[in-house]
Design an enzyme around this catalytic site. Sequence first.
Site, PDB file in Angstrom:
ATOM      1  N   LYS A 234       0.831  -1.200   0.000  1.00  0.00           N
ATOM      2  CA  LYS A 234       0.000   0.000   0.000  1.00  0.00           C
ATOM      3  C   LYS A 234       0.868   1.253   0.000  1.00  0.00           C
ATOM      4  CE  LYS A 234      -1.603   2.085   3.564  1.00  0.00           C
ATOM      5  NZ  LYS A 234      -2.273   2.467   4.833  1.00  0.00           N
ATOM      6  N   ASP A 252      -6.403   0.773   0.878  1.00  0.00           N
ATOM      7  CA  ASP A 252      -6.498   1.028   2.313  1.00  0.00           C
ATOM      8  C   ASP A 252      -7.885   0.612   2.794  1.00  0.00           C
ATOM      9  OD1 ASP A 252      -8.204   2.980   1.374  1.00  0.00           O
ATOM     10  OD2 ASP A 252      -7.244   4.644   2.438  1.00  0.00           O
TER      11      ASP A 252
END
Length: 363
Positions: A234, A252
Amino acid sequence: MREPAEAAAQASADPAPGDGPSRTKPATTSARTAAAKKATAARKKTTAKKATEAAKKTAAKKATEAPKKTAAKKTATAAKKTPAKKTAAKKAPAKTAAKAPAKAPAARKSESRVAMVRRARRMNRELAEVYPYAHPELDFRNSFELLVATVLSAQTTDLRVNQTTPALFAAYPTPEDMAAADPEALEELIRPTGFFRAKARSLLGLSVALRDRFDGEVPGRLEDLVTLPGVGRKTANVVLGNAFGVPGLTVDTHFGRLVRRFGWTAQEDPEKVEAEIAEIFPKSEWTMLSHRLIFHGRRVCHSRKPACGACPIAPLCPSYGEGETDPEKAKKLLKYEMGGKPGQRLRPPAGYPGEPAPPLGAG
């Protein structure tokens, strides 16, 4: 005197002394005894026969009544269980009805893959019209600042990170500076972001790695970025997409929640989500798609109570109704610039319609 012949005849006619009564009485007693024995034997046989017949009748009666009692017992038990089953059957729809709003509507199940992809791309186009100003909500001036800010953003808000990083980057503007930082001093600077000790270790580790392995520069490849302490896919995709222009999907919590609500995927694992969404959209859309979904998740499609009644893409959403559907009540749930409040960046990019966020300690 009697004649001899007459005397002989008289003698034969008269019983001898002791013969008459004494012989007849024993014979009568014996006969009576034998008769009594026969009567007793007969009574015993009759009694035994009656007892046998009674036992047979009793056994037959029990044998006949036992199945009846068993059948009656089973019927009673079944009768008792039947209402319970009926009650359970009645309660089942109520439970289903209570959970139904949290599940995808039946229409989603019958939606073909092609139809889902078309709907997903249309939703992305409409979100682009709603959020033409979508951007990463972390303040940064270079790839190193973005990398550090993204590591600090774990378990806190972008606003709190943006309020913390000005002093941090003033003290440690380069990887070399941060690699040489005193751990306690670094911890104190990043304390407002929470979990500051673990984050300080990650910042020191990645700064040392950048200094020693990458000549003080942030690498522009995902394979290299994920080798740095505290950096996962991420974080790597955030840096690649916004500092290097390399397309990437930022999965996320907001991104994951929305793609499942929209019916684009049912996956929970971030890497599997990333892989499935990557197949739906062209690579050129990945970075901006991430910004749009995160913007929408923070402002409208909240985790606990989404503002369904104020959602601009509600007609395309299969999860419409999970949140507040009344338009007036839904408007009160909108956040940041859509709710008339400051955003998360202290230095928002040009074209941002909201107010800048206040610095740390202000108001």
